[in-house]
Design a protein around this motif. Structure first.
Motif, PDB file in Angstrom:
ATOM      1  N   UNK A   1      51.846  47.164  57.652  1.00 27.70           N
ATOM      2  CA  UNK A   1      50.544  47.493  57.081  1.00 27.70           C
ATOM      3  C   UNK A   1      49.636  46.276  57.216  1.00 27.70           C
ATOM      4  N   UNK A   2      48.407  46.514  57.622  1.00 29.26           N
ATOM      5  CA  UNK A   2      47.436  45.432  57.748  1.00 29.26           C
ATOM      6  C   UNK A   2      46.141  45.821  57.046  1.00 29.26           C
ATOM      7  N   UNK A   3      45.527  44.839  56.426  1.00 27.22           N
ATOM      8  CA  UNK A   3      44.318  45.058  55.655  1.00 27.22           C
ATOM      9  C   UNK A   3      43.349  43.909  55.910  1.00 27.22           C
ATOM     10  N   UNK A   4      42.074  44.138  55.648  1.00 26.98           N
ATOM     11  CA  UNK A   4      41.118  43.032  55.624  1.00 26.98           C
ATOM     12  C   UNK A   4      40.547  42.928  54.222  1.00 26.98           C
ATOM     13  N   UNK A   5      40.363  41.679  53.779  1.00 29.21           N
ATOM     14  CA  UNK A   5      39.847  41.410  52.434  1.00 29.21           C
ATOM     15  C   UNK A   5      38.822  40.286  52.531  1.00 29.21           C
TER      16      UNK A   5
ATOM     17  N   UNK B   1      35.621  37.965  56.171  1.00 31.30           N
ATOM     18  CA  UNK B   1      36.844  38.653  55.790  1.00 31.30           C
ATOM     19  C   UNK B   1      38.026  38.048  56.538  1.00 31.30           C
ATOM     20  N   UNK B   2      39.199  38.102  55.907  1.00 29.94           N
ATOM     21  CA  UNK B   2      40.437  37.639  56.518  1.00 29.94           C
ATOM     22  C   UNK B   2      41.440  38.786  56.499  1.00 29.94           C
ATOM     23  N   UNK B   3      42.510  38.627  57.231  1.00 27.39           N
ATOM     24  CA  UNK B   3      43.493  39.702  57.381  1.00 27.39           C
ATOM     25  C   UNK B   3      44.735  39.439  56.552  1.00 27.39           C
ATOM     26  N   UNK B   4      45.259  40.473  55.946  1.00 24.14           N
ATOM     27  CA  UNK B   4      46.522  40.436  55.226  1.00 24.14           C
ATOM     28  C   UNK B   4      47.525  41.332  55.935  1.00 24.14           C
TER      29      UNK B   4
ATOM     30  N   UNK C   1      55.090  45.906  44.324  1.00 24.09           N
ATOM     31  CA  UNK C   1      54.604  44.898  45.262  1.00 24.09           C
ATOM     32  C   UNK C   1      55.290  43.577  44.947  1.00 24.09           C
ATOM     33  N   UNK C   2      55.824  42.951  45.988  1.00 23.69           N
ATOM     34  CA  UNK C   2      56.565  41.695  45.819  1.00 23.69           C
ATOM     35  C   UNK C   2      55.684  40.515  46.183  1.00 23.69           C
ATOM     36  N   UNK C   3      55.633  39.541  45.265  1.00 25.83           N
ATOM     37  CA  UNK C   3      54.901  38.300  45.488  1.00 25.83           C
ATOM     38  C   UNK C   3      55.897  37.155  45.580  1.00 25.83           C
TER      39      UNK C   3
ATOM     40  N   UNK D   1      44.341  43.716  44.216  1.00 24.06           N
ATOM     41  CA  UNK D   1      43.494  44.765  43.668  1.00 24.06           C
ATOM     42  C   UNK D   1      42.601  45.404  44.729  1.00 24.06           C
ATOM     43  N   UNK D   2      42.275  44.646  45.772  1.00 22.99           N
ATOM     44  CA  UNK D   2      41.471  45.198  46.856  1.00 22.99           C
ATOM     45  C   UNK D   2      42.257  46.203  47.680  1.00 22.99           C
ATOM     46  N   UNK D   3      43.531  45.920  47.941  1.00 25.71           N
ATOM     47  CA  UNK D   3      44.318  46.812  48.791  1.00 25.71           C
ATOM     48  C   UNK D   3      45.029  47.906  48.001  1.00 25.71           C
ATOM     49  N   UNK D   4      45.151  47.752  46.689  1.00 25.73           N
ATOM     50  CA  UNK D   4      45.918  48.715  45.894  1.00 25.73           C
ATOM     51  C   UNK D   4      45.402  50.148  46.034  1.00 25.73           C
ATOM     52  N   UNK D   5      44.094  50.408  45.970  1.00 23.00           N
ATOM     53  CA  UNK D   5      43.648  51.794  46.115  1.00 23.00           C
ATOM     54  C   UNK D   5      44.074  52.435  47.435  1.00 23.00           C
TER      55      UNK D   5
END
Length: 450
Positions: free
Chosen positions: A32-36, A47-50, A69-71, A143-147
């Motif tokens: 999974x990839x996201x931008x935040x 924005x950067x990528x997660x 979710x594991x941190x 919190x940005x990617x959770x939804x």
């Protein structure tokens, strides 16, 4: 902002961000990839990528399961790379769909290291960029990617070590996003500065070293012999790392893990080999030490380690180095001169490491700028924690070398409803070393079974 002469490539979009599904024994995995936003206060800015790896038990891919979710601990480490349902992951997959998140700057997320940071500009600009890589930004990322991940439902967070610091900030800043929080070896001091952390740490490290020498008394002389050799020669290790006496002492970081004392003993017993030119450090010893001392794979750990404790607007100013002077038993040169035991050190970062480690040398000015940075904001809200309504459980490891037990228990008292499990069965790496047992115990406490 990036330096105008060094444009930063934009995050990938479209097909480049599409999910890839694959299998390991007992587990189905999805990339999974996201931008935040780099700065969540400027949501329309850079924005950067997660990157995160979704894991679900084989055969349950299409089930509706609660998310965990594991941190990872750190700072500066990507999430565990498992082979199948190893360690705690297998236990988590019995109840959850798991998201193994590479926190910003780590793993397969947009990297931050000696190769990429110069894209930001000079040392001051690089340091300013890295001020956005603490627990507060990591939680905002979540919190940005959770939804997108859960459809808006709250999730459970599992925080190991520094990940527990992030979980505690999560409880302070965005508890509405949490169904529950599970912390292992990571309840931070809520208001202590970096100086307080290290002032509490050095006595714990001394106890760990004394326990090691009691277990392996032959290592007292071995450590002195190696220390004297290193002090005189300062050999260069494979990869270009300078092995000084202080660097050798820093191998004591291993003593915070369950098998660390054994590992250190086995390293010391094979340190020397006889050659035509006389006694030398063996290639095996040199290779192992080079790997142990290198920050090439996790430079953010060195750059941000003291910043994770900064909350009161003051500069950290190389706290571990300054506080070490209050504990003369860790002065290696004096120990060798007096005939006393050589004390190893623990989890701390010092300015000399940015001279010795090739992966850190280009970042020395950045590290200095971060050590001098002021304006660090508070990470924990005592009022919100005192009114907490999120179910929270935490493993507190008795005499944990990395996280002070006294600090952790005071924090446990400050978080309404938090249930601590204090144990001396494990060291700081209990979540990994204990297989499924630690997480099973904590989930049982969370669900009221224990």
């Amino acid at each position: 902002m990036p330096h105008s002469g060094h444009p930063v490539p934009p995050p990938r979009t479209g097909a480049e961000l599409s999910a890839a599904r694959y299998r390991q024994p007992g587990v189905v995995l999805t990339d999974r990839r996201f931008t935040v936003p780099l700065d969540h206060r400027v949501p329309d800015g850079e924005r950067i990528e997660l990157y995160a790896r979704e894991a679900v038990a084989a055969g349950r891919e299409d089930e509706s399961l609660p998310w965990l979710v594991y941190l990872q601990g750190g700072p500066g480490f990507g999430a565990n790379r498992f082979s199948g349902a190893q360690a705690w992951l297998g236990r988590a997959l019995r109840d959850h769909r798991v998201l193994l998140l590479d926190q910003r700057g780590t793993g397969a997320s947009s990297p931050a290291n000696r190769q990429t940071l110069p894209l930001r500009g000079d040392a001051a600009q690089q340091a300013a960029y890295l001020t956005h890589f603490r627990a507060d930004s990591i939680v905002r990322d979540c919190e940005t990617i959770r939804p997108e991940v859960t459809g808006g439902a709250p999730w459970t967070v599992l925080g190991q070590s520094f990940g527990g610091f992030c979980a505690t900030h999560y409880l302070s800043a965005a508890p509405e996003g949490l169904a529950a929080a599970v912390v292992t070896g990571g309840l931070p001091t809520l208001d202590g500065a970096a100086d307080d952390v290290y002032r509490a740490a050095y006595p714990r490290v001394e106890r760990k070293v004394r326990a090691h020498y009691a277990r392996y008394p032959m290592d007292v002389e071995r450590a002195r012999e190696i220390g004297a050799f290193v002090s005189e020669r300062e050999p260069v290790l494979p990869g270009g790392h300078r092995l000084t006496l202080e660097a050798f002492q820093s191998l004591g970081i291993w003593l915070g893990a369950g098998d660390g004392s054994d590992r250190l003993h086995y390293l010391l017993e094979d340190a020397f080999v006889r050659t035509p030119g006389g006694r030398e450090l063996s290639d095996s010893f040199r290779e192992q030490v080079a790997a142990a001392l290198s920050y090439a794979a996790h430079p953010l750990y060195a750059l941000l380690h003291e910043a994770i404790y900064a909350q009161d607007g003051r500069a950290t100013a190389w706290a571990a180095e300054r506080v070490r002077a209050e504990f003369p038993q860790f002065d290696g040169a004096k120990a060798l001169a007096s005939g006393g035991p050589l004390y190893f050190t623990g989890e701390s970062v010092h300015p000399w490491q940015f001279d010795h480690d090739p992966a850190l040398r280009p970042l020395k000015d950045v590290a200095t700028a971060l050590a001098e940075h002021t304006g660090w904001t508070p990470l924990y809200d005592r009022t919100r924690l005192a009114a907490n309504e999120v179910p929270v459980v935490a493993a507190v490891y008795h005499d944990d070398m990395y996280v002070d037990t006294g600090h952790a228990l005071r924090t446990a008292d400050a978080v309404r409803g938090l249930r601590p499990w204090v144990t001396n069965e494990f060291e700081h790496d209990g979540l990994r070393a204990g297989g499924p047992r630690v997480l099973d115990r904590l989930l049982g406490m969370l669900h009221g079974d224990l």
